[in-house]
Design a protein around this motif. Structure first.
Motif, mmCIF file in Angstrom:
data_model
loop_
_atom_site.group_PDB
_atom_site.id
_atom_site.type_symbol
_atom_site.label_atom_id
_atom_site.label_comp_id
_atom_site.label_asym_id
_atom_site.label_seq_id
_atom_site.Cartn_x
_atom_site.Cartn_y
_atom_site.Cartn_z
ATOM 1 N N GLU A 104 -59.012 -10.505 -20.913
ATOM 2 C CA GLU A 104 -58.696 -10.086 -22.276
ATOM 3 C C GLU A 104 -58.288 -8.615 -22.328
ATOM 4 O OE1 GLU A 104 -57.774 -10.621 -26.093
ATOM 5 O OE2 GLU A 104 -58.415 -12.221 -24.741
ATOM 6 N N SER A 105 -58.885 -7.787 -21.475
ATOM 7 C CA SER A 105 -58.524 -6.363 -21.468
ATOM 8 C C SER A 105 -57.061 -6.168 -21.074
ATOM 9 C CB SER A 105 -59.435 -5.580 -20.529
ATOM 10 O OG SER A 105 -59.288 -6.028 -19.196
ATOM 11 N N ILE A 106 -56.544 -7.028 -20.209
ATOM 12 C CA ILE A 106 -55.133 -6.960 -19.808
ATOM 13 C C ILE A 106 -54.252 -7.415 -20.967
ATOM 14 C CG2 ILE A 106 -53.369 -7.839 -18.224
ATOM 15 C CD1 ILE A 106 -55.448 -5.985 -16.897
ATOM 16 N N ILE A 107 -54.619 -8.525 -21.593
ATOM 17 C CA ILE A 107 -53.860 -9.039 -22.731
ATOM 18 C C ILE A 107 -53.764 -7.980 -23.821
ATOM 19 C CG2 ILE A 107 -53.817 -10.789 -24.573
ATOM 20 C CD1 ILE A 107 -53.162 -11.951 -21.845
ATOM 21 N N GLN A 108 -54.866 -7.320 -24.098
ATOM 22 C CA GLN A 108 -54.877 -6.299 -25.138
ATOM 23 C C GLN A 108 -54.047 -5.071 -24.758
ATOM 24 O OE1 GLN A 108 -59.012 -5.517 -25.906
ATOM 25 N NE2 GLN A 108 -59.310 -7.454 -26.985
ATOM 26 N N SER A 109 -53.862 -4.858 -23.470
ATOM 27 C CA SER A 109 -53.101 -3.697 -23.014
ATOM 28 C C SER A 109 -51.594 -3.923 -23.029
ATOM 29 C CB SER A 109 -53.524 -3.325 -21.586
ATOM 30 O OG SER A 109 -54.869 -2.923 -21.580
ATOM 31 N N LEU A 132 -44.691 -13.211 -20.442
ATOM 32 C CA LEU A 132 -45.360 -13.347 -19.147
ATOM 33 C C LEU A 132 -44.731 -14.468 -18.321
ATOM 34 C CD1 LEU A 132 -49.128 -12.781 -20.020
ATOM 35 C CD2 LEU A 132 -47.582 -11.231 -18.815
ATOM 36 N N LEU A 133 -44.359 -15.567 -18.970
ATOM 37 C CA LEU A 133 -43.708 -16.660 -18.249
ATOM 38 C C LEU A 133 -42.350 -16.215 -17.703
ATOM 39 C CD1 LEU A 133 -44.602 -19.703 -20.507
ATOM 40 C CD2 LEU A 133 -45.418 -19.248 -18.183
ATOM 41 N N ALA A 188 -40.100 -12.963 -11.007
ATOM 42 C CA ALA A 188 -40.739 -12.510 -9.764
ATOM 43 C C ALA A 188 -40.693 -13.590 -8.692
ATOM 44 C CB ALA A 188 -42.184 -12.087 -10.039
ATOM 45 N N LEU A 189 -40.985 -14.822 -9.063
ATOM 46 C CA LEU A 189 -40.974 -15.911 -8.084
ATOM 47 C C LEU A 189 -39.560 -16.218 -7.618
ATOM 48 C CD1 LEU A 189 -43.668 -18.248 -9.665
ATOM 49 C CD2 LEU A 189 -43.921 -16.770 -7.654
ATOM 50 N N LEU A 192 -39.548 -22.614 -15.874
ATOM 51 C CA LEU A 192 -40.786 -21.867 -16.097
ATOM 52 C C LEU A 192 -40.609 -20.841 -17.217
ATOM 53 C CD1 LEU A 192 -43.701 -21.109 -15.326
ATOM 54 C CD2 LEU A 192 -42.745 -19.609 -13.559
ATOM 55 N N ALA A 193 -39.451 -20.205 -17.245
ATOM 56 C CA ALA A 193 -39.178 -19.182 -18.255
ATOM 57 C C ALA A 193 -38.825 -19.784 -19.619
ATOM 58 C CB ALA A 193 -38.041 -18.280 -17.776
ATOM 59 N N ASN A 194 -38.680 -21.110 -19.664
ATOM 60 C CA ASN A 194 -38.286 -21.796 -20.903
ATOM 61 C C ASN A 194 -36.940 -21.298 -21.426
ATOM 62 O OD1 ASN A 194 -40.605 -23.503 -21.169
ATOM 63 N ND2 ASN A 194 -41.745 -21.698 -21.816
ATOM 64 N N LEU A 195 -35.993 -21.112 -20.504
ATOM 65 C CA LEU A 195 -34.662 -20.641 -20.859
ATOM 66 C C LEU A 195 -33.622 -21.641 -20.374
ATOM 67 C CD1 LEU A 195 -35.005 -16.895 -19.794
ATOM 68 C CD2 LEU A 195 -35.150 -17.823 -22.112
#
Length: 82
Positions: free
Chosen positions: A7-12, A24-25, A31-32, A46-49
């Motif tokens: 959660e600390s990462i999400i909030q950042s 993030l997706l 990256a992959l 994965l990116a939904n594009l």
């Protein structure tokens, strides 16, 4: 599979909460793909594009499209039939 992000990462992350998952997706897909761990089609999925949107994203990030000789041959054959 589910990934757990603290959660600390999400909030950042400096994005509206409604955009975090999608961004993030996209980042994971880029990256992959850049590491040749996912194909163009699977990274795009994965990116939904769609094809064009993912191609544009690659260009914006200055990432080269992985394009084999076999894919070129398939594309040339397809173009000849059209």
């Amino acid at each position: 599979m589910q990934l757990s992000i603290p959660e600390s990462i999400i909030q950042s992350i400096r994005l509206p909460e409604s955009r975090i998952e999608a961004e993030l997706l996209k980042e994971l897909a880029l990256a992959l793909y850049a590491q040749d761990l996912l194909s163009f089609g699977k990274a795009r999925e994965l990116a939904n594009l769609d094809h064009w949107q993912f191609s544009q994203l690659l260009g914006e990030r200055s990432l080269s499209r992985h394009y084999s000789e076999a894919e070129l041959s398939e594309d040339m054959e397809y173009a000849r039939r059209q």
